[in-house]
Design an enzyme around this catalytic site. Sequence first.
Site, PDB file in Angstrom:
ATOM      1  N   GLU A   1       1.333  -9.496  11.432  1.00  0.00           N
ATOM      2  CA  GLU A   1       1.072  -9.236   9.839  1.00  0.00           C
ATOM      3  C   GLU A   1       2.697  -8.839   9.202  1.00  0.00           C
ATOM      4  O   GLU A   1       2.759  -9.064   8.305  1.00  0.00           O
ATOM      5  CB  GLU A   1       0.323  -7.756  10.128  1.00  0.00           C
ATOM      6  CG  GLU A   1      -0.096  -7.457   8.460  1.00  0.00           C
ATOM      7  CD  GLU A   1      -1.077  -6.281   8.583  1.00  0.00           C
ATOM      8  OE1 GLU A   1      -1.328  -5.653   9.750  1.00  0.00           O
ATOM      9  OE2 GLU A   1      -1.602  -5.912   7.413  1.00  0.00           O
TER      10      GLU A   1
ATOM     11  N   ASP B   1       0.783  -1.211  -0.029  1.00  0.00           N
ATOM     12  CA  ASP B   1       0.054   0.163  -0.123  1.00  0.00           C
ATOM     13  C   ASP B   1       0.877   1.280   0.074  1.00  0.00           C
ATOM     14  O   ASP B   1       0.610   1.933  -0.837  1.00  0.00           O
ATOM     15  CB  ASP B   1      -0.896   0.078   1.196  1.00  0.00           C
ATOM     16  CG  ASP B   1      -1.974  -1.086   1.457  1.00  0.00           C
ATOM     17  OD1 ASP B   1      -1.366  -2.289   0.536  1.00  0.00           O
ATOM     18  OD2 ASP B   1      -2.906  -1.021   1.996  1.00  0.00           O
TER      19      ASP B   1
HETATM   20  C1  GLC Z   1      -2.875  -4.997   3.411  1.00  0.00           C
HETATM   21  C2  GLC Z   1      -1.725  -5.406   2.603  1.00  0.00           C
HETATM   22  C3  GLC Z   1      -2.166  -6.077   1.397  1.00  0.00           C
HETATM   23  C4  GLC Z   1      -3.146  -7.371   2.033  1.00  0.00           C
HETATM   24  C5  GLC Z   1      -4.197  -6.863   2.990  1.00  0.00           C
HETATM   25  C6  GLC Z   1      -4.640  -7.820   3.657  1.00  0.00           C
HETATM   26  O1  GLC Z   1      -3.808  -3.797   2.718  1.00  0.00           O
HETATM   27  O2  GLC Z   1      -0.985  -4.313   2.152  1.00  0.00           O
HETATM   28  O3  GLC Z   1      -1.321  -6.665   0.716  1.00  0.00           O
HETATM   29  O4  GLC Z   1      -3.527  -8.052   0.920  1.00  0.00           O
HETATM   30  O5  GLC Z   1      -3.661  -5.970   3.877  1.00  0.00           O
HETATM   31  O6  GLC Z   1      -3.839  -8.509   4.435  1.00  0.00           O
END
Ligand code: GLC
Length: 418
Positions: A385, A162
């Site tokens: 995460e 992102d």
């Molecule tokens: C965030 C991450 C993306 C992922 C999502 C759900 O937006 O940047 O890559 O798919 O979270 O985990």
Amino acid sequence: MNHLALDEAARAILRKNDQGGYTLPTYGLYPYQWNWDSAFAAWGFAQFDIDRAWLELTTLFSGQWPNGMLPHILFHKPDPRYFPGQDVWDTDGKGPIASSGISQPPVAATFARMIYDKDPQEGRAHIAALFPKLVAWHRWFMSWRNSDGMIFITHPWEGGRDNAPDWDSAMQAIDPVGVDAYTRRDTAHVDASMRPTKEDYDRYIWLVQRARSLGWDDAKVAQDQPFKVADPLMTFVLLRANRDLAALADALGEDRRELDRWTAELTTGAQGLRNDAGVFDGYNLNLGHHAGTVSNASFLCWFGLVESPKMLAELQEAFADSRYPVPSQKVGSGSFNAKRYWRGPTWAIVNMLIGLGLADMGHTAEADELRARTAKMMSEHGFAEYYDPLTGAPAGGASFTWTAAVWLAWASPSAGGV
Ligand code: GLC
């Protein structure tokens, strides 16, 4: 905890986040099905429940649009606590179920092949059903996100990284006037210092509103979206996925020629992602320049079966600079921030892809080193995460599906090495 206890803890996370046919990335922060998260989840499930692995992919493809696009979020059950929800995306009538209007990195064909290879007999019917859908999705990328063999994104969320510095110049060029008032929900779950800034968020929402005003029309979005950045992660992932899809074509006795053409085009195109320093990074198509960054995506060349002595040298630096590599942004660079999401933290999923690529290209020592350090990070700090690359401190959401999947499928001693 010894590794067997960690295996059990990782399986428990997958089971807990399982909603029946699909798996949440984590409760609260991400209450829907995410595209590439699910593909990693499937590979995690495949380590102990192959049927459940195939079900994950089948559910994911149940959201595919008729034009081949596979959305980045499927809104199976409305959850008012998430923003931006389906009302903001406003894709009604575009696909079979409520979804976002952009895609995500196409890792699914690679994992479909790996799951199939684990049990070809069980997998044959599944790959026969998935094959045309995967081809249609890859064709959508080659038609609408392809600039001379480099795959570009039209929204930072499409690339899955992102707030990566690769997008900075394209983001700065946007003046988000007219963005509707909104309330963020992510910062209710995770400390704001670990998330994108308000300036980022205004632009994320502005870009969604803009594509929505174009009616999510493929040609218009590809031409008119002010954010157009060619992305090493997307390009190398699709390159690899095409090869894996071609292997599945062979297994099914299908024609692979179109896939081979795409592979050749992307292999040549990927060279355009090399910046002046010889590093693969984001290329801003509207402004015609590279970002000049070293990110974890830069190291995915081997995953796309593209060799690079320069990146091997950079990898040694990353090993020296951080106890828990690979940082999503080079330690010591101007944009490095150890906590802020894709601007420094280490992501286990990207590490696994880098490690698989290193092993495939014969860089066994580097692959082993990366795997060992990733395993240490997880065994000391759990299945977060993402992680601070210097200390290993867990960051973002906890009990994270794809991190648990990476443990089971790759990092754990039970996974049997790269
Ligand atoms: C965030 C991450 C993306 C992922 C999502 C759900 O937006 O940047 O890559 O798919 O979270 O985990």
